[in-house]
Design a protein around this motif. Structure first.
Motif, PDB file in Angstrom:
ATOM      1  N   GLY A   1     -30.941  11.599 -56.371  1.00 37.75           N
ATOM      2  CA  GLY A   1     -30.249  10.447 -55.840  1.00 37.75           C
ATOM      3  C   GLY A   1     -30.433   9.936 -54.817  1.00 37.75           C
ATOM      4  N   ALA A   2     -29.718   9.655 -53.923  1.00 43.28           N
ATOM      5  CA  ALA A   2     -30.520   9.519 -52.652  1.00 43.28           C
ATOM      6  C   ALA A   2     -31.227  10.263 -51.315  1.00 43.28           C
ATOM      7  CB  ALA A   2     -28.563   8.561 -51.552  1.00 43.28           C
ATOM      8  N   ILE A   3     -31.941  10.391 -50.908  1.00 42.91           N
ATOM      9  CA  ILE A   3     -32.472  11.361 -50.557  1.00 42.91           C
ATOM     10  C   ILE A   3     -32.921  10.836 -49.038  1.00 42.91           C
ATOM     11  CG2 ILE A   3     -34.971  12.862 -50.660  1.00 42.91           C
ATOM     12  CD1 ILE A   3     -35.317  12.634 -53.724  1.00 42.91           C
ATOM     13  N   ALA A   4     -33.694  10.107 -48.148  1.00 41.84           N
ATOM     14  CA  ALA A   4     -33.828   9.859 -47.067  1.00 41.84           C
ATOM     15  C   ALA A   4     -34.068   8.078 -46.827  1.00 41.84           C
ATOM     16  CB  ALA A   4     -34.735  10.155 -46.786  1.00 41.84           C
ATOM     17  N   SER A   5     -33.502   7.825 -45.737  1.00 36.41           N
ATOM     18  CA  SER A   5     -34.223   6.705 -44.765  1.00 36.41           C
ATOM     19  C   SER A   5     -34.782   6.438 -43.972  1.00 36.41           C
ATOM     20  CB  SER A   5     -32.711   5.126 -45.009  1.00 36.41           C
ATOM     21  OG  SER A   5     -32.212   6.131 -44.105  1.00 36.41           O
ATOM     22  N   TYR A   6     -34.893   4.990 -43.351  1.00 35.13           N
ATOM     23  CA  TYR A   6     -36.375   4.795 -42.035  1.00 35.13           C
ATOM     24  C   TYR A   6     -35.544   4.591 -40.998  1.00 35.13           C
ATOM     25  CZ  TYR A   6     -40.269   4.151 -39.702  1.00 35.13           C
ATOM     26  OH  TYR A   6     -41.207   4.070 -38.795  1.00 35.13           O
ATOM     27  N   SER A   7     -35.790   5.069 -40.341  1.00 30.52           N
ATOM     28  CA  SER A   7     -35.122   4.863 -38.997  1.00 30.52           C
ATOM     29  C   SER A   7     -36.386   4.362 -38.386  1.00 30.52           C
ATOM     30  CB  SER A   7     -34.650   5.551 -37.737  1.00 30.52           C
ATOM     31  OG  SER A   7     -34.080   6.298 -36.811  1.00 30.52           O
ATOM     32  N   HIS A   8     -35.727   2.740 -37.685  1.00 33.22           N
ATOM     33  CA  HIS A   8     -36.814   2.123 -36.859  1.00 33.22           C
ATOM     34  C   HIS A   8     -37.142   2.735 -35.269  1.00 33.22           C
ATOM     35  CE1 HIS A   8     -38.124  -1.353 -40.064  1.00 33.22           C
ATOM     36  NE2 HIS A   8     -37.283  -0.940 -39.935  1.00 33.22           N
ATOM     37  N   THR A   9     -35.973   3.558 -35.227  1.00 31.00           N
ATOM     38  CA  THR A   9     -35.560   3.502 -33.527  1.00 31.00           C
ATOM     39  C   THR A   9     -36.686   4.819 -33.338  1.00 31.00           C
ATOM     40  OG1 THR A   9     -33.215   2.992 -33.990  1.00 31.00           O
ATOM     41  CG2 THR A   9     -33.521   4.345 -32.025  1.00 31.00           C
ATOM     42  N   LEU A  10     -36.170   5.447 -34.747  1.00 29.56           N
ATOM     43  CA  LEU A  10     -37.339   7.001 -34.541  1.00 29.56           C
ATOM     44  C   LEU A  10     -38.141   7.279 -35.187  1.00 29.56           C
ATOM     45  CD1 LEU A  10     -34.048   9.308 -35.285  1.00 29.56           C
ATOM     46  CD2 LEU A  10     -34.731   8.637 -33.394  1.00 29.56           C
ATOM     47  N   GLY A  11     -38.952   5.702 -36.194  1.00 24.64           N
ATOM     48  CA  GLY A  11     -40.119   5.960 -36.367  1.00 24.64           C
ATOM     49  C   GLY A  11     -40.110   6.684 -37.178  1.00 24.64           C
ATOM     50  N   ARG A  12     -38.837   7.578 -38.314  1.00 21.07           N
ATOM     51  CA  ARG A  12     -39.553   8.190 -38.801  1.00 21.07           C
ATOM     52  C   ARG A  12     -38.520   8.726 -40.637  1.00 21.07           C
ATOM     53  NH1 ARG A  12     -42.627  12.641 -36.994  1.00 21.07           N
ATOM     54  NH2 ARG A  12     -41.725  14.008 -38.292  1.00 21.07           N
ATOM     55  N   TYR A  13     -38.478   8.739 -41.502  1.00 25.07           N
ATOM     56  CA  TYR A  13     -37.317   9.334 -42.747  1.00 25.07           C
ATOM     57  C   TYR A  13     -36.287  10.409 -42.034  1.00 25.07           C
ATOM     58  CZ  TYR A  13     -40.462   5.474 -44.412  1.00 25.07           C
ATOM     59  OH  TYR A  13     -40.594   4.511 -45.358  1.00 25.07           O
ATOM     60  N   LEU A  14     -35.310   9.896 -42.525  1.00 28.13           N
ATOM     61  CA  LEU A  14     -34.418  10.845 -42.062  1.00 28.13           C
ATOM     62  C   LEU A  14     -33.395  11.277 -43.289  1.00 28.13           C
ATOM     63  CD1 LEU A  14     -32.394   9.595 -39.241  1.00 28.13           C
ATOM     64  CD2 LEU A  14     -34.247  11.779 -38.930  1.00 28.13           C
TER      65      LEU A  14
END
Length: 415
Positions: free
Chosen positions: A229-242
């Motif tokens: 299902g849903a796993i992660a999404s990208y944070s432009h602020t952190l430059g990482r997938y959470l």
């Protein structure tokens, strides 16, 4: 990052829905009745071989209210049937909605006076993400519509022109096809884009955003799978997938998954996931075969969050030496030279071929791209030096050449 349910509860629930899992546990000396002291690393990995043997080969489930999604066939020739209970669907929709809302409410672009979002269009074909998109957008208060990826690209453009969505939810390969066929992408008035289903390197995201007249931060890349299902999404602020709530991730060496796999570079590992939110799929140490880069736990607003920098490739049971090659890195290199690039990457007869369609491509840039791929992607340079690759061919595709397989091209390396 903690699982929502205690591990022993997840073990017992998995055995309840998947009795064959008890057999796997017994081989490890574990019983569901006395597993309170069991730690995650004690549990067996749910590999593709084990899923084919036990999950995909099982008789069809008959519980009321189940949704079933069919995906590509397994190595045994059995077409995958993956089930969702109503509870699974609720968790999936809630996780997607939360990640969308967090991003949409962040006002990343600083446009405080911008009009509210009213319309959303889903354009991604079939499957779980497509089937739930309308429910998610309705719950967010949007006027929503959808269309099938199987339609001719002219129909996609016609729909964008008439509906003019504020928010466009789609796959990178569909965006590539639309960008190639439409004269002016800004005419559609799209203000935000959510991606799903395929790798989307940051350089590619920045290029596609510019062509739509929006900022890179107006693009949200999400990561999920039909199994979890849903796993992660990208944070432009952190430059990482959470990772989303309810997911616990492990990043394991490839040879720990299968001793036949060759070791990955030090910064890369294979993603293994455990989900509190899945019931009718055995989501305890499920091996994704996705290779992530720079996996680590970080502090976000005072809370520990698992994260990674990007997905670089996918390894599989056929153990081809070409799986050392990262499509993510190749796309990143190409997009630095030509921002409108569509490409197809193949590896045949020990030669890597990169076939590119771009209106900006000339002979000098073809040579520059070839040199950059060979000299900035370490694994490729090493394979050439060790004669595992004979070389790299970078060629230009004609404007009317079909790069797609079926309705849209797939983001993969073709062998």
């Amino acid at each position: 990052m903690q699982l929502i349910l205690p591990l022993h509860s997840l073990i017992q629930r998995t055995c309840q829905f998947h009795p064959w899992y008890s057999t796997l546990l017994s081989q490890q000396g574990i019983t569901p009745e006395s597993c309170e002291s069991t730690i995650l690393s004690d549990l067996p990995l749910i590999t593709s071989e084990r899923l084919e043997q036990h999950y995909y080969a099982a008789a069809a489930r008959t519980e009321p209210g189940l949704s079933v999604y069919k995906t590509s066939g397994t190595s045994s020739g059995i077409r995958k049937a993956i089930y969702y209970s109503p509870e699974d669907d609720e968790h999936y929709i809630a996780a997607k909605k939360a990640s969308f809302q967090e991003w949409l409410n962040a006002e990343i672009t600083g446009q405080q006076t911008a009009p509210p979002f009213r319309k959303a269009l889903a354009d991604m074909g079939t499957g779980h993400a497509a089937s739930t998109a309308m429910s998610i957008f309705a719950s967010l208060g949007y006027e929503a519509d959808s269309l099938s990826f199987a339609l001719p690209i002219e129909e996609h453009i016609r729909k964008l022109s008439s509906f003019k969505p504020d928010l466009f939810y789609t796959m990178p390969s569909i965006l590539d096809a639309i960008a190639s066929a439409a004269d002016d992408l800004k005419q559609f008035g799209i203000r935000k884009i959510i991606l799903v289903g395929e790798m989307a390197p940051l350089d590619w995201q920045a290029n596609i955003a510019a062509r739509f007249g929006i900022e890179p931060t107006d693009v949200l890349d999400t990561y999920g799978s039909i199994e979890i299902g849903a796993i992660a999404s990208y944070s432009h602020t952190l430059g990482r997938y959470l990772f989303v709530d309810g997911i616990y991730a492990e990043a394991l060496p490839a040879e720990q998954i299968d001793p036949r796999f060759e070791p990955l570079p030090a910064s890369e590992s294979v993603l293994v996931l455990t989900s509190s939110n899945r019931t009718v799929f055995p989501a305890l140490r499920y091996v994704t075969y996705d290779v992530v880069r720079d996996f680590q736990t970080i502090l976000v607003d005072g809370q520990e969050r698992q994260s990674f920098r990007c997905i670089v490739k996918r390894i599989g049971s056929e153990l081809k030496h070409g799986e050392k090659i990262s499509l993510y890195d190749i796309e990143s290199v190409v997009n630095r030279f030509v921002p409108d690039a569509e490409l197809r990457v193949s590896l045949r007869n020990n030669r890597l071929s990169v076939h590119i369609r771009s209106k900006m491509l000339d002979e000098e840039r073809l040579a520059d791209i070839r040199h950059a791929i060979e000299h900035t992607i370490g694994e490729i340079g090493q394979m050439i030096e060790n004669r595992m690759l004979e070389g790299i061919t970078v060629t230009r595709a004609a404007d009317n050449e079909q790069l797609e397989r079926g309705a849209v091209k797939s983001k993969k390396i073709y062998f």
